[in-house]
Design a protein around this motif. Structure first.
Motif, PDB file in Angstrom:
ATOM      1  N   ASP A  75     -25.185  99.611 -63.543  1.00 14.97           N
ATOM      2  CA  ASP A  75     -24.043  99.317 -64.409  1.00 14.97           C
ATOM      3  C   ASP A  75     -23.824 100.320 -65.529  1.00 14.97           C
ATOM      4  O   ASP A  75     -22.758 100.337 -66.144  1.00 14.97           O
ATOM      5  CB  ASP A  75     -24.191  97.915 -65.007  1.00 14.97           C
ATOM      6  CG  ASP A  75     -24.186  96.831 -63.944  1.00 14.97           C
ATOM      7  OD1 ASP A  75     -23.348  96.915 -63.033  1.00 14.97           O
ATOM      8  OD2 ASP A  75     -25.028  95.915 -64.016  1.00 14.97           O
ATOM      9  N   VAL A  76     -24.827 101.157 -65.803  1.00 10.81           N
ATOM     10  CA  VAL A  76     -24.684 102.106 -66.916  1.00 10.81           C
ATOM     11  C   VAL A  76     -24.977 103.538 -66.477  1.00 10.81           C
ATOM     12  O   VAL A  76     -24.076 104.382 -66.415  1.00 10.81           O
ATOM     13  CB  VAL A  76     -25.594 101.712 -68.110  1.00 10.81           C
ATOM     14  CG1 VAL A  76     -25.498 102.762 -69.217  1.00 10.81           C
ATOM     15  CG2 VAL A  76     -25.196 100.342 -68.649  1.00 10.81           C
ATOM     16  N   ILE A  77     -26.238 103.837 -66.169  1.00 12.20           N
ATOM     17  CA  ILE A  77     -26.642 105.228 -65.937  1.00 12.20           C
ATOM     18  C   ILE A  77     -25.922 105.846 -64.741  1.00 12.20           C
ATOM     19  O   ILE A  77     -25.401 106.967 -64.830  1.00 12.20           O
ATOM     20  CB  ILE A  77     -28.171 105.323 -65.748  1.00 12.20           C
ATOM     21  CG1 ILE A  77     -28.913 104.752 -66.969  1.00 12.20           C
ATOM     22  CG2 ILE A  77     -28.571 106.779 -65.513  1.00 12.20           C
ATOM     23  CD1 ILE A  77     -28.626 105.469 -68.264  1.00 12.20           C
ATOM     24  N   ASP A  78     -25.883 105.126 -63.620  1.00  7.21           N
ATOM     25  CA  ASP A  78     -25.233 105.674 -62.421  1.00  7.21           C
ATOM     26  C   ASP A  78     -23.753 105.959 -62.652  1.00  7.21           C
ATOM     27  O   ASP A  78     -23.186 106.862 -62.025  1.00  7.21           O
ATOM     28  CB  ASP A  78     -25.397 104.714 -61.241  1.00  7.21           C
ATOM     29  CG  ASP A  78     -26.791 104.780 -60.634  1.00  7.21           C
ATOM     30  OD1 ASP A  78     -27.599 105.613 -61.097  1.00  7.21           O
ATOM     31  OD2 ASP A  78     -27.071 103.998 -59.704  1.00  7.21           O
ATOM     32  N   LYS A  79     -23.114 105.203 -63.535  1.00  6.79           N
ATOM     33  CA  LYS A  79     -21.701 105.423 -63.820  1.00  6.79           C
ATOM     34  C   LYS A  79     -21.488 106.605 -64.770  1.00  6.79           C
ATOM     35  O   LYS A  79     -20.411 107.198 -64.784  1.00  6.79           O
ATOM     36  CB  LYS A  79     -21.082 104.153 -64.415  1.00  6.79           C
ATOM     37  CG  LYS A  79     -21.004 102.999 -63.414  1.00  6.79           C
ATOM     38  CD  LYS A  79     -20.375 101.765 -64.030  1.00  6.79           C
ATOM     39  CE  LYS A  79     -20.277 100.647 -63.000  1.00  6.79           C
ATOM     40  NZ  LYS A  79     -19.676  99.405 -63.582  1.00  6.79           N
ATOM     41  N   PHE A  84     -21.161 113.577 -66.509  1.00  8.97           N
ATOM     42  CA  PHE A  84     -21.884 114.637 -67.207  1.00  8.97           C
ATOM     43  C   PHE A  84     -22.504 115.696 -66.308  1.00  8.97           C
ATOM     44  O   PHE A  84     -22.807 116.791 -66.778  1.00  8.97           O
ATOM     45  CB  PHE A  84     -22.975 114.029 -68.090  1.00  8.97           C
ATOM     46  CG  PHE A  84     -22.431 113.245 -69.248  1.00  8.97           C
ATOM     47  CD1 PHE A  84     -21.823 113.888 -70.309  1.00  8.97           C
ATOM     48  CD2 PHE A  84     -22.507 111.868 -69.258  1.00  8.97           C
ATOM     49  CE1 PHE A  84     -21.315 113.171 -71.378  1.00  8.97           C
ATOM     50  CE2 PHE A  84     -22.000 111.136 -70.321  1.00  8.97           C
ATOM     51  CZ  PHE A  84     -21.399 111.790 -71.386  1.00  8.97           C
ATOM     52  N   ILE A  85     -22.713 115.397 -65.046  1.00 11.29           N
ATOM     53  CA  ILE A  85     -23.422 116.351 -64.198  1.00 11.29           C
ATOM     54  C   ILE A  85     -22.638 117.645 -64.021  1.00 11.29           C
ATOM     55  O   ILE A  85     -23.216 118.738 -63.971  1.00 11.29           O
ATOM     56  CB  ILE A  85     -23.775 115.717 -62.829  1.00 11.29           C
ATOM     57  CG1 ILE A  85     -24.799 116.602 -62.106  1.00 11.29           C
ATOM     58  CG2 ILE A  85     -22.529 115.490 -61.971  1.00 11.29           C
ATOM     59  CD1 ILE A  85     -25.452 115.918 -60.909  1.00 11.29           C
ATOM     60  N   THR A  86     -21.314 117.539 -63.979  1.00 11.12           N
ATOM     61  CA  THR A  86     -20.489 118.751 -63.851  1.00 11.12           C
ATOM     62  C   THR A  86     -20.627 119.631 -65.075  1.00 11.12           C
ATOM     63  O   THR A  86     -20.755 120.863 -64.975  1.00 11.12           O
ATOM     64  CB  THR A  86     -19.013 118.377 -63.627  1.00 11.12           C
ATOM     65  OG1 THR A  86     -18.908 117.585 -62.449  1.00 11.12           O
ATOM     66  CG2 THR A  86     -18.161 119.632 -63.473  1.00 11.12           C
TER      67      THR A  86
END
Length: 217
Positions: A75-79, A84-86
């Motif tokens: 519900d938080v980190i995966d979203k 941010f990864i880009t």
């Protein structure tokens, strides 16, 4: 403030994008870069407005947290990762998420928890020019859910660490500062941690990076 700034800004951005699409085959690389600058500047304004409004709501007591049981990973980190990864990859950074526990359920206010890690990850990427940004999720010896946001960035001096969570505070001041920002992000993170009965701490050394640790109690 939201209406008076966001509405005209959205109009500007929307029409800039329309104009760019209409003339994209006729513009030079320099002009194309100008459009990119408009887009980045607009996002910066929106982020600043969001921080000001969120801080205002917390300080005035008008933000009412809604506590519920949710999964921190799903519900938080995966979203947050796609957001941010880009940015991390664009800077040539290694972006790592390390789950050391599968006990990830948390009873808290999911909106403010999301804002906590959004701000911490954003800062880690912003202040790191090479190396790694790592998110470590684990249970400590007391079985408390703990999240570390660790970077190999510019780090902070010991003197600045004493006032890092004060509003409008940045280590570099004035027009010569190298990094943008309002100095509100970490102050808001601290407030949101308090709302969720979480403790936040930081370890940092100038030139060697920083580690922010959030422990939910």
């Amino acid at each position: 403030m939201s209406h008076e700034i966001r509405t005209p800004l959205n109009v500007i951005v929307s029409f800039c994008n329309i104009i760019k699409e209409e003339i994209k085959d006729k513009i030079s690389p320099d002009i194309n870069e100008y459009f990119s600058s408009i887009d980045l500047a607009s996002k910066r304004i929106v982020r600043t407005v969001d921080l000001i409004l969120n801080m205002s709501a917390v300080q005035s007591g008008t933000y009412i947290p809604t506590y519920r049981l949710f999964n921190l990973k799903e519900d938080v980190i995966d979203k947050l990762i796609p957001e941010f990864i880009t940015s991390a990859e664009t800077k040539g950074l290694n972006f790592i998420v390390d789950y050391k526990t599968d006990k990830l359920n948390l009873y808290a206010d999911d909106y403010s928890v999301t804002q906590i890690f959004s701000n911490l990850i954003d800062n880690a990427i912003k202040y790191t020019n090479k190396g790694t940004v790592e998110i470590i999720i684990e249970r400590n010896e007391d079985d408390k859910l703990t999240v570390k946001v660790k970077d190999t960035g510019i780090g902070m001096s010991e003197d600045f660490l004493q006032k890092i969570f004060q509003p409008f505070t940045q280590e570099e001041q004035g027009y010569t500062r190298r990094f943008e920002g309002s100095g509100l992000g970490l102050a808001l993170v601290k407030k949101y941690c308090e709302l969720n009965y979480a403790e936040i701490s930081v370890e940092s050394k100038k030139g060697e990076g920083s580690t922010f640790t959030v422990m939910f109690i």
